[in-house]
Design a protein around this motif. Sequence first.
Motif, PDB file in Angstrom:
ATOM      1  N   VAL A   1       0.836  -1.201   0.000  1.00 17.12           N
ATOM      2  CA  VAL A   1       0.000   0.000   0.000  1.00 17.12           C
ATOM      3  C   VAL A   1       0.874   1.254   0.000  1.00 17.12           C
ATOM      4  O   VAL A   1       2.050   1.197   0.331  1.00 17.12           O
ATOM      5  N   ASP A   2       0.272   2.370  -0.381  1.00 17.86           N
ATOM      6  CA  ASP A   2       1.001   3.635  -0.433  1.00 17.86           C
ATOM      7  C   ASP A   2       0.984   4.384   0.895  1.00 17.86           C
ATOM      8  O   ASP A   2       1.851   5.212   1.154  1.00 17.86           O
ATOM      9  N   TYR A   3      -0.029   4.108   1.724  1.00 20.86           N
ATOM     10  CA  TYR A   3      -0.120   4.770   3.022  1.00 20.86           C
ATOM     11  C   TYR A   3      -0.849   3.882   4.024  1.00 20.86           C
ATOM     12  O   TYR A   3      -1.880   3.293   3.698  1.00 20.86           O
ATOM     13  N   VAL A   4      -0.306   3.785   5.225  1.00 17.66           N
ATOM     14  CA  VAL A   4      -0.928   3.047   6.321  1.00 17.66           C
ATOM     15  C   VAL A   4      -1.441   4.066   7.332  1.00 17.66           C
ATOM     16  O   VAL A   4      -0.661   4.853   7.877  1.00 17.66           O
ATOM     17  N   VAL A   5      -2.754   4.084   7.556  1.00 16.66           N
ATOM     18  CA  VAL A   5      -3.344   4.999   8.528  1.00 16.66           C
ATOM     19  C   VAL A   5      -2.875   4.595   9.923  1.00 16.66           C
ATOM     20  O   VAL A   5      -2.973   3.429  10.310  1.00 16.66           O
ATOM     21  N   ASN A   6      -2.360   5.564  10.654  1.00 13.84           N
ATOM     22  CA  ASN A   6      -1.781   5.303  11.963  1.00 13.84           C
ATOM     23  C   ASN A   6      -2.805   5.566  13.077  1.00 13.84           C
ATOM     24  O   ASN A   6      -2.639   6.451  13.907  1.00 13.84           O
ATOM     25  N   LEU A   7      -3.876   4.785  13.065  1.00 15.98           N
ATOM     26  CA  LEU A   7      -4.923   4.848  14.082  1.00 15.98           C
ATOM     27  C   LEU A   7      -5.374   3.429  14.398  1.00 15.98           C
ATOM     28  O   LEU A   7      -5.391   2.565  13.508  1.00 15.98           O
ATOM     29  N   HIS A   8      -5.774   3.192  15.629  1.00 13.79           N
ATOM     30  CA  HIS A   8      -6.405   1.926  16.040  1.00 13.79           C
ATOM     31  C   HIS A   8      -5.554   0.684  15.797  1.00 13.79           C
ATOM     32  O   HIS A   8      -6.084  -0.401  15.601  1.00 13.79           O
ATOM     33  N   HIS A   9      -4.230   0.820  15.805  1.00 12.35           N
ATOM     34  CA  HIS A   9      -3.368  -0.351  15.578  1.00 12.35           C
ATOM     35  C   HIS A   9      -3.501  -1.393  16.682  1.00 12.35           C
ATOM     36  O   HIS A   9      -3.206  -2.559  16.457  1.00 12.35           O
ATOM     37  N   ASP A  10      -3.982  -0.979  17.848  1.00 10.92           N
ATOM     38  CA  ASP A  10      -4.124  -1.919  18.957  1.00 10.92           C
ATOM     39  C   ASP A  10      -5.561  -2.430  19.128  1.00 10.92           C
ATOM     40  O   ASP A  10      -5.841  -3.250  19.986  1.00 10.92           O
ATOM     41  N   LYS A  11      -6.459  -1.963  18.299  1.00 11.36           N
ATOM     42  CA  LYS A  11      -7.882  -2.306  18.417  1.00 11.36           C
ATOM     43  C   LYS A  11      -8.188  -3.655  17.759  1.00 11.36           C
ATOM     44  O   LYS A  11      -7.775  -3.907  16.637  1.00 11.36           O
ATOM     45  N   LYS A  12      -8.926  -4.502  18.458  1.00 11.87           N
ATOM     46  CA  LYS A  12      -9.405  -5.766  17.888  1.00 11.87           C
ATOM     47  C   LYS A  12     -10.608  -5.415  17.026  1.00 11.87           C
ATOM     48  O   LYS A  12     -11.532  -4.732  17.476  1.00 11.87           O
ATOM     49  N   MET A  13     -10.583  -5.834  15.778  1.00 10.15           N
ATOM     50  CA  MET A  13     -11.655  -5.471  14.853  1.00 10.15           C
ATOM     51  C   MET A  13     -12.785  -6.503  14.899  1.00 10.15           C
ATOM     52  O   MET A  13     -12.587  -7.638  15.321  1.00 10.15           O
ATOM     53  N   ALA A  14     -13.932  -6.095  14.442  1.00 12.55           N
ATOM     54  CA  ALA A  14     -15.103  -6.964  14.386  1.00 12.55           C
ATOM     55  C   ALA A  14     -14.996  -7.899  13.187  1.00 12.55           C
ATOM     56  O   ALA A  14     -13.968  -7.970  12.527  1.00 12.55           O
ATOM     57  N   LYS A  15     -16.057  -8.549  12.880  1.00 16.01           N
ATOM     58  CA  LYS A  15     -16.082  -9.416  11.707  1.00 16.01           C
ATOM     59  C   LYS A  15     -16.521  -8.601  10.487  1.00 16.01           C
ATOM     60  O   LYS A  15     -17.054  -7.504  10.633  1.00 16.01           O
ATOM     61  N   PRO A  16     -16.310  -9.156   9.279  1.00 19.00           N
ATOM     62  CA  PRO A  16     -16.781  -8.456   8.079  1.00 19.00           C
ATOM     63  C   PRO A  16     -18.292  -8.221   8.132  1.00 19.00           C
ATOM     64  O   PRO A  16     -19.008  -8.908   8.866  1.00 19.00           O
TER      65      PRO A  16
END
Length: 188
Positions: A156-171
């Motif tokens: 990718v060209d850019y990685v958003v630097n937010l919520h890197h520690d957040k467990k994500m939900a399901k699709p």
Amino acid sequence: MNAQQEIKKAVETLKQGGVILYPTDTVWGIGCDATNPDAVAKIYKLKKRIESKALICLVADDRMLKRYVKKIPEAAHSIFDITEEPITIIYDDAQNLAENLIAEDKTIAIRIPDDEFCFQLCRKLNGAVVSTSANISGAPTPTSFKEISQDILKGVDYVVNLHHDKKMAKPSSIIKLSSNGVVKVIRK
């Protein structure tokens, strides 16, 4: 950087035809400007996904949705009102999007996310953003930033630097809502 700075940097990347890695209302997503066919092609290549397998888009609201779907079925508004979970709807008669994003049957999958970052991203871009899970096609969907493969991170060209520690939900759930009123559940 704060959320506003991240949105600004992500939108600059999108406007330049770049691909971003970003947190959505469901899972980490790979995104681009949904009207840019070259950027869409980059995502297919990065995910090693065949172009006949359509991607999802995010829009900010109903008004933005109307730009990309010729006729929004009445049932869509009812679904928005009753669902509390993220839901993606496949609409007939897509328009004003990159041709390689629209399925062969002229449908498009679109979600209006209940997420401030995604809302602002679409608003500031003033358009739809592609949102596909941050994995190589066929690999498991990552539920956290640390599960995202190096191939995706480097691609990718850019990685958003937010919520890197957040467990994500399901699709999100996916429903196909045909203009003739037929409703079909694609993914629960």
